[in-house]
Write an enzyme that holds these catalytic residues in place. Structure first.
Site, PDB file in Angstrom:
ATOM      1  N   ASP A 287       0.886  -1.225  -0.244  1.00 54.25           N
ATOM      2  CA  ASP A 287      -0.027   0.015  -0.139  1.00 54.25           C
ATOM      3  C   ASP A 287       0.830   1.271  -0.070  1.00 54.25           C
ATOM      4  O   ASP A 287       2.058   1.194   0.075  1.00 54.25           O
ATOM      5  CB  ASP A 287      -1.019  -0.018   1.244  1.00 54.25           C
ATOM      6  CG  ASP A 287      -2.151   0.939   0.967  1.00 54.25           C
ATOM      7  OD1 ASP A 287      -2.107   1.681  -0.071  1.00 54.25           O
ATOM      8  OD2 ASP A 287      -3.123   0.823   1.731  1.00 54.25           O
TER       9      ASP A 287
HETATM   10  C1  BGC Z   1      -4.935   3.103   0.217  1.00 59.47           C
HETATM   11  C2  BGC Z   1      -5.474   2.231  -0.794  1.00 59.47           C
HETATM   12  C3  BGC Z   1      -4.883   3.009  -2.091  1.00 59.47           C
HETATM   13  C4  BGC Z   1      -3.603   3.797  -2.317  1.00 59.47           C
HETATM   14  C5  BGC Z   1      -3.469   4.413  -3.551  1.00 59.47           C
HETATM   15  C6  BGC Z   1      -3.762   4.167   0.063  1.00 59.47           C
HETATM   16  O1  BGC Z   1      -3.657   5.200   1.136  1.00 59.47           O
HETATM   17  O2  BGC Z   1      -4.997   2.800   1.632  1.00 59.47           O
HETATM   18  O3  BGC Z   1      -6.395   1.775  -0.529  1.00 59.47           O
HETATM   19  O4  BGC Z   1      -5.272   1.875  -3.024  1.00 59.47           O
HETATM   20  O5  BGC Z   1      -3.647   4.684  -1.080  1.00 59.47           O
HETATM   21  O6  BGC Z   1      -4.102   5.415  -3.663  1.00 59.47           O
END
Ligand code: BGC
Length: 763
Positions: A287
């Site tokens: 993530d």
């Molecule tokens: C979130 C994810 C997301 C990623 C990309 C993160 O902060 O937890 O769910 O896909 O950002 O935007």
């Protein structure tokens, strides 16, 4: 013969799902390519920086074009616009040494420009066909705009509505969550053996956030998770596994720790379970800054945590830029060439199976972008699906549906906003286009309806809180509001007086749920509640149209407001869909995918809990030395599976085809459901099972089947559920997936509490 045929199809499906590892043409293509790659180019493929004008986190990357030319980038995410993407792809293909195409990703969570309800609302439809369709449309629109990979579905089970990201998942139940995970993956990617990645509108899905992200302590986002493995496997893991079984191409690691090790460095999770146990062959991405965050988790410096991530089984680094340090780790013997090559190969395989080596511009077609995004057809489907997501919580005196005549006062801070309608995580939506609720009611109500409007109150009394809850262009214009709360209330009451019925548009703003939006108080916020109380005091019929991204505490509302329609956040077409349901053009059929507690102190409250050794007798409240509270019953306000309709449904007793079966047999449970009211409508018939005796304790009830049926007024239908020993399996103390003989309760009904019961024995 039939069995042989089934076996054949199972083998075909298995081979197709695992095609990534058994495709000799692909293998030799990638081997040849990798033979030409330097170590820096290999590490470049593992790097996923953020770019473009949609920034979803705090970190920023720069000099992107230069770095693409140098082969330092494997993909980019959240760039919007096909022309922009085309230009960037051109740099990669024409100006980098090996011309490897980039993978363009985005958080396409509940639709692209045509937004569907937030995932929790989609779950409330209990309509798998509709859910698959929504993902299909999202894939068509996203791919028409250059996107080949979406960070969806999010399948984290949560039992804590304090957590803001409750809105992004499918609620509290693993069985329902697993079905939804599968439908979403099929919608995005296509079905293995049928149409997997078969066109330029089939994109790669990414199941997230693996694992257990929804179980953070106290419902606080990013917080520590600690749970037994038996609970993990019986209650939280199934939706991730269901996505893997559906052939999902990629997995995103979660921010939280699991068993004391951040998921991003957890080899047991990323390799032993994911790959060895479940047979996953795609790639794993962290993530956002998942690698650098492990420094704060306290398990080492950037070089250490990057090496740990790779060794655990992570293939791609989102935003941290930590994998650059792998070169030094390789030189120092801390990672192996094979580990780097494996990760690089998996990224290249994903690009290969998406068809990017055949045509780097496969998903980049400006003509498609003009014709296939936010089309009237997509919008009509989104509107229809939104109507199915709304849950009617209460409807006294047939306050609903409204008549298409007279004066309707639409009052509340959420009545006149466009940007708050689609809901959180709608990054591709043009926030100026959704209709406001006022417009939706006027449009559906028609010319004989006179709509009056007053804002009535701010979102919350605290201006700083309101600012935090209306970020990312979702302002409710408090800054332009010069009136005091009292003045706003007075105006609302004046308007209310002139009306025949009041529609109170209250609840949460869209950014009050979603990422980094945890809350400890789940009531309708202070000034809004004051407004609602005053509106009810007028004696006019009041319909509460509740906007929310999570279960809320609504005891006062339930006791005092005649009608409550929970509309979550319904996507770009929400306003019209709400109109459709308020006026009865569509009969509501949504059912709760999560328990609504009476108060925050009851959390976690979920229907599939254990019995304990001191259970409270059914229907009882307080009993000394039983498992209960002094100040509130154990009951939810609205149970899992609950939702009303403008008609009523009657259930017959449950009929079983047998009361005793052995391990090679199955039981059919049948009920006859009758639409006993005056309107046509849909009902979600739900099957729950209780395993009465086992080697480990089992929940008092578990969803094991459901069917959504449409019945005309007066119509009856018999629904059959096939209960096989396979369906009764669970993880035992040794984490073996087993079925044990014994007695099983079968419960069928329109929600998890009001059920008809029967019992059979498995020998
Ligand atoms: C979130 C994810 C997301 C990623 C990309 C993160 O902060 O937890 O769910 O896909 O950002 O935007």
């Amino acid at each position: 013969m039939k069995k042989l045929l089934i076996l054949f199809f199972v083998i075909v499906a298995f081979v197709t799902i695992h095609a990534q590892s058994s495709n000799p043409e692909m293998d030799s293509f990638i081997t040849d390519l990798m033979n030409k790659m330097t170590i820096d180019e290999k590490l470049g493929q593992l790097n996923l920086p953020v770019a473009g004008d949609i920034v979803t986190g705090q970190a920023q990357s720069s000099n992107i074009a230069e770095r693409i030319k140098n082969g330092e980038v494997g993909g980019l995410f959240n760039v919007k616009g096909v022309e922009k993407i085309k230009e960037i792809q051109r740099v990669a293909v024409e100006e980098s040494r090996l011309g490897i195409p980039l993978l363009f990703a985005m958080d396409v969570i509940h639709g692209y420009e045509t937004a569907f309800p937030i995932p929790l609302g989609m779950a409330a439809t209990w309509n798998m066909e509709a859910i698959e369709k929504s993902a299909r449309i999202a894939a068509i629109e996203a791919s028409a705009d250059g996107i080949a990979w979406t960070f969806s579905p999010m399948v984290d089970i949560s039992r804590d509505p304090r957590w803001g990201r409750f809105s992004e998942g499918s609620g509290e139940d693993p069985f329902l969550g697993g079905k939804i995970a599968k439908a979403m993956v099929y919608g995005y990617q296509g079905r293995p053996g049928i149409d997997l990645y078969s066109t330029n509108s089939h994109i790669m899905a990414c199941v997230k956030h693996y694992a257990l992200y929804g179980a953070g302590e106290g419902g606080r986002d990013y917080n520590t998770v600690d749970m037994s493995r038996i609970r993990m496997f019986n209650e939280y893991m199934y939706p991730y596994q269901a996505a893997i079984d559906a052939g999902v191409g990629s997995v995103m690691a979660s921010f939280n720790e699991v068993d004391g090790i951040p998921a991003t460095a957890n080899k047991w999770l990323m390799t032993d379970v994911l790959r060895t146990q479940w047979g996953f062959n795609g790639f794993v991405v962290t993530d956002y800054t998942g690698i650098t965050e492990m420094i704060d988790h306290g398990i080492g410096d950037l070089q250490t945590v990057s090496a740990r991530a790779l060794k655990a089984g992570i293939d791609m680094d989102m935003v941290s830029e930590g994998f650059k340090t792998l070169k030094q780790s390789l030189a120092e013997g801390k990672v192996t060439q094979e580990e780097i090559d494996t990760a690089c190969r998996r990224i290249l395989e994903a690009k290969y199976i998406l068809g990017l080596f055949d045509d780097p511009y496969k998903f980049i077609n400006p003509e498609r972008a003009k014709n296939e995004i936010y089309t009237p057809e997509h919008r009509a489907i989104a509107r229809q699906i939104a109507t199915e997501s709304f849950v009617l919580l209460k409807n006294e005196n047939e306050t609903l549906p409204l008549k298409k005549q007279g004066t309707i006062a639409v009052i509340g801070p959420l009545a006149n906003t466009r940007s708050n309608m689609p809901g959180t995580w709608s990054v591709a939506v043009n926030l100026d286009v959704p209709a406001t609720l006022i417009e939706g009611i006027q449009r559906v109500g028609g010319d004989n309806v006179n709509v009056l409007y007053a804002k009535g109150s701010h979102l919350v009394s605290d201006a700083a809180y309101e600012e935090r809850a209306t970020m990312f262009g979702r302002t409710l214009h408090r800054d332009q509001e010069t009136r005091t709360d009292e003045e706003m209330l007075r105006e609302a009451l004046e308007i209310a007086k002139k009306s025949d019925v009041i529609v109170a548009a209250l609840g949460e703003s869209s950014e009050m749920s979603g990422e980094s939006s945890s809350r400890t108080d789940l009531d309708i916020p202070d000034v809004q509640k004051t407004l609602l109380k005053e509106l009810v005091k007028t004696g006019k019929p009041v319909v509460l149209v509740l906007f929310t991204g999570r279960p809320k505490t609504l005891v006062w509302e339930h006791q005092n407001v005649p009608s409550i329609l929970n509309v979550w956040f319904g996507g770009t077409e929400a306003a019209y869909a709400i109109g459709d349901v308020l006026f009865g053009d569509v009969n509501p059929s949504g059912k709760m995918p999560a328990t609504f507690p009476q108060n925050v102190g009851q959390i976690p409250l979920f229907y599939n809990h254990k019995n304990t050794g001191r259970p409270l007798a059914e229907g009882a409240w307080f009993e000394k030395f039983r498992s209960n509270y002094l100040d509130v019953t154990n009951d939810p306000l609205y149970p899992f599976g609950y939702g009303l309709s403008y008609t009523t449904f009657d259930y017959s007793d449950v009929r079983l085809s047998a009361t005793e079966i052995d391990m090679n047999e199955y039981v059919t449970a049948s009920v006859t459901v009758t639409n006993s009211g005056k309107r046509d409508g849909a009902e979600v018939v739900q099957l729950y099972i209780r395993d009465r005796v086992a080697s480990v304790t089992r929940p008092v009830s578990e969803l094991k089947g459901f069917e959504k049926v449409f019945l005309k007024a007066g119509e009856s239908r018999t629904i059959d559920f096939k209960i096989t020993p396979e369906l009764l399996k669970f993880y035992n103390y040794d984490l073996e997936f087993v079925v044990e003989p014994g007695d099983f309760d079968v419960m069928v009904g329109g929600n998890s509490q009001e059920v008809k019961r029967a019992r059979f024995t498995l020998k």
